[in-house]
Design an enzyme around this catalytic site. Structure first.
Site, short mmCIF file in Angstrom:
data_model
loop_
_atom_site.label_atom_id
_atom_site.label_comp_id
_atom_site.label_asym_id
_atom_site.label_seq_id
_atom_site.Cartn_x
_atom_site.Cartn_y
_atom_site.Cartn_z
N LYS A 18 6.43 -10.19 11.21
CA LYS A 18 7.86 -10.48 11.14
C LYS A 18 8.15 -11.81 11.83
O LYS A 18 8.94 -12.63 11.34
CB LYS A 18 8.64 -9.36 11.83
CG LYS A 18 10.14 -9.43 11.61
CD LYS A 18 10.52 -8.82 10.28
CE LYS A 18 12.02 -8.63 10.15
NZ LYS A 18 12.39 -7.78 9.04
N TYR A 42 6.19 -28.50 35.33
CA TYR A 42 6.17 -27.45 36.35
C TYR A 42 6.57 -28.07 37.68
O TYR A 42 7.38 -28.99 37.71
CB TYR A 42 4.79 -26.77 36.38
CG TYR A 42 4.84 -25.40 37.01
CD1 TYR A 42 5.67 -24.40 36.50
CD2 TYR A 42 4.06 -25.10 38.12
CE1 TYR A 42 5.73 -23.15 37.08
CE2 TYR A 42 4.11 -23.84 38.70
CZ TYR A 42 4.95 -22.87 38.19
OH TYR A 42 5.01 -21.64 38.77
#
Length: 766
Positions: free
Chosen positions: A95, A40
């Site tokens: 899925k 970051y």
């Protein structure tokens, strides 16, 4: 299992221990302040600036290239209908799970709260920069057609509505092979189609691309034939209007060559199938109930080729054969779309793969002596490990040849290696194991069935069809526990100490005493031993009253091993039994031996352990590549602890030259092919991926297996007993329900193998 029990099990599966089925996992180090400053602020600014200069760098510095969005609005979810976006989320997560386990593709599921086409399209377009591809899911027709068409036109990443194209691609591959087997030409065959939704229309569009003629297609919806007089059809359905006159589906099936069903169950009769042309092709793909059952269709005539959407019959048209691998190929070349050429490449790759020799791993998983291209095998099986290296390269090539690939592949051999490496973390072996067990379930005696976790495992084994449980223990306790967990199946419960078992107990005792009477055991001792469940259970297996045995949950390993060895004994030619643990690591399954029995084996005993491990790995359909582990490398130490390993290797090289085995080796060299190739290019393991480690003593084997399990969270199957005359497997103390179920599956497969070997009169070769 009752409907209520199944419901509760499904809810618990999704709720515990963590809600949902997928999670975000860091791919970079994050332990130190330095790591965090790179992940970051301030370090993250650098890749941001590079992407700002050139948007293509987003693929270099972020996960976009391996990230697919599974997007739905919940308007056509499975058989549940329009249940809304929130309620569709479990399906979309599922899925995403399939994308990951079959093709190593990361997914975010996104549920959009709108049924307005424009609003849905705009939402997807606005979030598209995050993703490398878009999988549209469970969106009702006809809106699904327009949504997919627009997004394909307006986005520069692959978009596919799997409900339409997945079934079409898999069934088209099956059709190509079925037509070849029946010596028919697609241009000449006549189709009767039940269903006119998105999947049926997509199938027929693809069949037309393969050469089918529109004038040879009769398509029916719930209102009847799609004929030229119909004015209630969508533009996509209008394509299939016909001027022919058929009074019903039954009428259209007379002399038809192909029946395609994507509608509702039980609408086709045997008489309708009998009326079809010679060598009919019947794809009855309604789920879970087919338009006609497999049994009825096969019984109606001998010349039929039948496919369904179900896994318990030959020729399953399963979308998982397509979508993970199609997106894999598209992502790997940064395709701007999934076009017709790419879909057709997938069709032809799947059709061709079914004609190739099937790996033994697949034969074993499906309990087949040898799967061969033919009427019962026209499409590959979902567990075929070659899918990942067959379909994605075909799709990627088609993308390149059709001009939609932004990052063409230059080294195809390297690409195939990368695909194989991606699947190292996949636990397909467990699914293969379960599938194989279910095809010929055996009777398993659970010697500690009055313990809740053991009983839960036995319940799963029974309900999943993995095996046929026989429960040992106090009947009143077992029945009370069964009631608590809704285990209401009729299973055999035996209390060895009960009066009703006295005749059986005395019979077992007599048999046992006859084998042990010259070893200091009296008939009285044998009778007392038979009151102990591990002796009784082992004798059940010995005498053919059970096929396999599971024990060890509540007792120390040695206390269970002793009764088993005294009653069942070892294979001929095996001087000492041993154990192996199959560790499901990120690089694939790795076997560790001997993890439980031999404290300090000799060189000869180490060699025997390696032989038994080699044999067991082949039982799982794996090609053993075995490293004999030490603290030394190839003679670098003359200490007896190291030399016994080299002596074992020398013995095996003489007696078993075909075994892929070498050592002595340190663990890092064994597991790092590059290090091994560079330092010891002469080794039989050079350039190979080691999948078994034989440790020099019990200290090292047991410690390493438990270290892997506890520190890395690696799933373990074992300890698997090696060298026993009958299928007996002993759990680690306090094993989990999942571990017990896995071991039960191992026991069933072991029983299948031993039965097969006995029928052929073969002995284990050591």
């Amino acid at each position: 299992m009752s409907k209520q029990s199944k419901r509760r099990e499904a809810l618990l599966y999704h709720a515990k221990p963590t809600p949902g089925k997928i999670a975000v996992v860091p791919t970079k180090k994050y332990a130190s302040q330095r790591d965090l400053s790179l992940a970051y602020s301030p370090g993250v600014a650098e890749p941001c600036l590079e992407i700002a200069k050139d948007k293509k760098n987003v693929y270099k510095y972020t996960s976009k290239g391996n990230l697919v969005a599974v997007i739905s609005n919940g308007t056509a979810v499975l058989g549940l209908g329009n249940i809304g976006p929130e309620a569709s989320k479990p399906v979309m997560e599922g899925k995403g799970l399939l994308f990951k386990i079959f093709a190593d593709i990361d997914c975010f599921d996104i549920e959009v709260d709108t049924e307005d086409v424009e609003s849905f399209i705009e939402t997807v377009k606005n979030i598209a920069p995050t993703f490398g591809g878009i999988n549209l899911e469970d969106i009702k027709a006809p809106e699904a057609f327009e949504i997919e068409r627009r997004l394909k036109e307006e986005l520069d990443i692959p978009v596919m509505h799997d409900d339409q194209h997945g079934t079409a691609i898999i069934s088209a591959a099956a059709l190509i092979n079925a037509l070849e087997l029946t010596d028919k030409k697609i241009e000449e065959v006549r189709f009767a189609v039940s269903g006119a939704g998105s999947a049926a229309i997509s199938c027929m569009n693809l069949y037309v691309s393969l050469g089918a003629k529109l004038e040879n297609i009769a398509m029916f919806d719930s209102e009847g034939l799609l004929d030229i007089g119909r004015t209630d059809l969508s533009p996509m359905q209008n394509v299939f209007r016909t001027d022919k006159k058929y009074n019903s589906l039954a009428d259209a099936m007379i002399n038809a060559d192909v029946f395609l069903g994507l509608s509702v169950g039980n609408i086709v009769t045997q008489e309708m199938v009998k009326s079809m042309a010679a060598n009919p092709i019947v794809f009855a793909m309604a789920n879970p109930t087919s338009e006609i059952s497999y049994e009825e269709a096969i019984a109606s005539r001998d010349d039929i080729i039948m496919a369904t959407g179900r896994s318990d019959y030959p020729n399953q048209v399963n979308n998982v054969l397509g979508f993970p691998f199609i997106f894999r190929g598209a992502l790997d070349v940064r395709a701007t779309k999934i076009n017709e050429a790419m879909k057709m490449a997938a069709v032809k790759a799947l059709a061709a793969l079914a004609k190739e020799p099937v790996p033994e791993q697949v034969n074993i998983a499906y309990q087949e002596t040898k799967l061969n291209f033919g009427r019962d095998y026209i499409i590959p099986k979902p567990f075929d490990p070659r899918l990942i290296t067959t379909v994605p390269p075909a799709v990627a090539r088609a993308a390149m040849e059709s001009g939609v690939a932004k990052a063409p592949i230059k080294d195809w051999e390297k690409y195939v290696d990368e695909l194989n490496e991606r699947m190292g973390s996949d636990n397909k072996i467990i699914r293969l194991l379960m599938g194989r067990a279910k095809r010929d379930p055996k009777r398993i005696v659970f010697a500690e069935a009055d313990h809740l976790d053991v009983l839960k495992a036995a319940q799963i084994v029974n309900e999943e069809g993995i095996g046929i449980p026989i429960l040992l223990g106090r009947k009143d306790v077992i029945k009370e526990l069964m009631e608590q967990i809704d285990f209401d199946a009729e299973v055999e419960i035996i209390d060895p100490k009960s009066d009703e078992q006295s005749e059986k107990l005395n019979y077992y005792a007599e048999k046992h005493w006859q084998n042990r009477r010259r070893r200091g055991e009296s008939l009285y001792d044998a009778q007392n031993n038979m009151r102990l469940r591990n002796y009784f259970a082992a004798m059940m297996v010995n005498e053919g009253d059970a096929d396999a045995m599971i024990s060890g949950y509540s007792r120390s390993y040695p206390s269970v091993v002793r009764p088993v060895l005294e009653t069942i004994g070892r294979f001929d030619g095996v001087s000492k039994v041993a154990t192996t643990n199959m560790m499901m690591t990120r690089r694939g399954p790795i076997f560790l031996s001997d993890t439980s029995i031999n404290i300090d084996p000799t060189a000869k005993e180490l060699a025997k352990i390696a032989q038994m491990t080699n044999y067991t790995m082949k039982m799982f359909g794996l090609t053993p590549v075995i490293a004999m582990i030490s603290y030394a490398n190839f003679g670098s130490s003359k200490d007896p602890h190291a030399t016994k390993v080299s002596e074992a290797v020398a013995y095996l090289h003489r007696t078993n030259p075909d075994m892929i085995i070498d050592g002595e080796l340190q663990t890092d060299f064994a597991l790092n092919p590059e290090m091994l190739q560079k330092k010891f290019p002469f080794s039989k393991l050079a350039g190979k991926k080691v999948n078994a480690l034989i440790f020099p003593n019990l200290d090292s084997a047991n410690s390493n297996y438990k270290l892997l399990k506890e520190l890395n969270g690696v799933e373990s199957i074992g300890p698997i007993m090696l060298g026993m005359r009958k299928p007996v497997h002993i759990l680690q103390l306090g094993a989990s329900v999942e571990e017990i179920v896995n071991m039960a599956a191992v026991a069933v497969v072991d029983a299948q193998q031993k039965e097969k070997r006995e029928s052929k009169g073969n002995k284990i070769k050591m």
